[in-house]
Write a protein that holds these residues in place. Structure first.
Motif: not given
Length: 188
Positions: A19-20, A100-104, A110-112, A173-175
């Motif tokens: 999505v992002l 990752f914990p903060v970004m989730a 998109v946390a998963r 592509e996620l971060v």
């Protein structure tokens, strides 16, 4: 983790996690007002991993084609192989425990994806161990066993490179879109 999402099986992020990246396409990242020094540094680290892998492959081709001598090759393998392995371990540890914990928490839909990337890191641990073993096999090989050890390393590097690239692309592509969208203060 479902089998089709395993690092070795997937061809990219599943659509719900894309999505992002649709909102923040790769070719517009550097021009985005939230593009930060952290993003640039993080992408440079990924570029370094890719360059180290290319260097290892080029050196391996040179020794297989007799364009390099054994001692020079082994010194380079120890140096650049060790650098790749150690830097990837450290990079993954920081991501898993700090980023990752903060970004989730920033984007629940998109946390998963961060669980997926963490799972990749565990898979990469096994791949890094295999790379270490294959490289050590070359470093310890005598003249009679060197060709076989080099062939084994060649196969390991091919598989490792494919998995590393898949992981790096998916991670980027996620971060990066999460950082561009939310620009958390602790990551500026």
């Amino acid at each position: 983790m479902t089998p089709e999402l395993a690092l070795a099986a997937r061809a990219g992020l599943p659509d719900p996690l894309r999505v992002l990246i649709k909102e923040f396409p790769r070719d517009a990242w550097q021009d985005h007002p939230q593009y930060s020094q952290l993003i640039a540094f993080w992408l440079d680290r990924h570029l370094m991993f890719r360059r180290l892998l290319t260097h290892l492959n080029d050196d391996l081709e040179a020794i297989l084609d007799a364009r390099s001598d054994t001692d020079t090759y082994k010194r380079g393998l120890a140096r650049y192989g060790g650098m790749l392995i150690n830097q990837l371990h450290g990079h993954h540890q920081i991501e898993d425990t700090q980023y990752f914990p903060v970004m989730a928490q920033l984007d629940t839909p998109v946390a998963r994806g961060f669980d997926l990337l963490d799972s990749d890191h565990h898979a990469m641990d096994g791949l890094l161990a295999g790379l270490t073993d294959a490289a050590n096999g070359v470093l310890k090989a005598d003249a009679a066993g060197l060709r076989d050890a080099l062939g084994g390393l060649h196969g390991v590097l091919d598989g490792f490179g494919t998995m590393l690239n898949r992981h790096l692309v998916d991670e980027e592509e996620l971060v990066v879109p999460v950082l561009l969208k939310y620009a958390p203060a602790q990551f500026r």
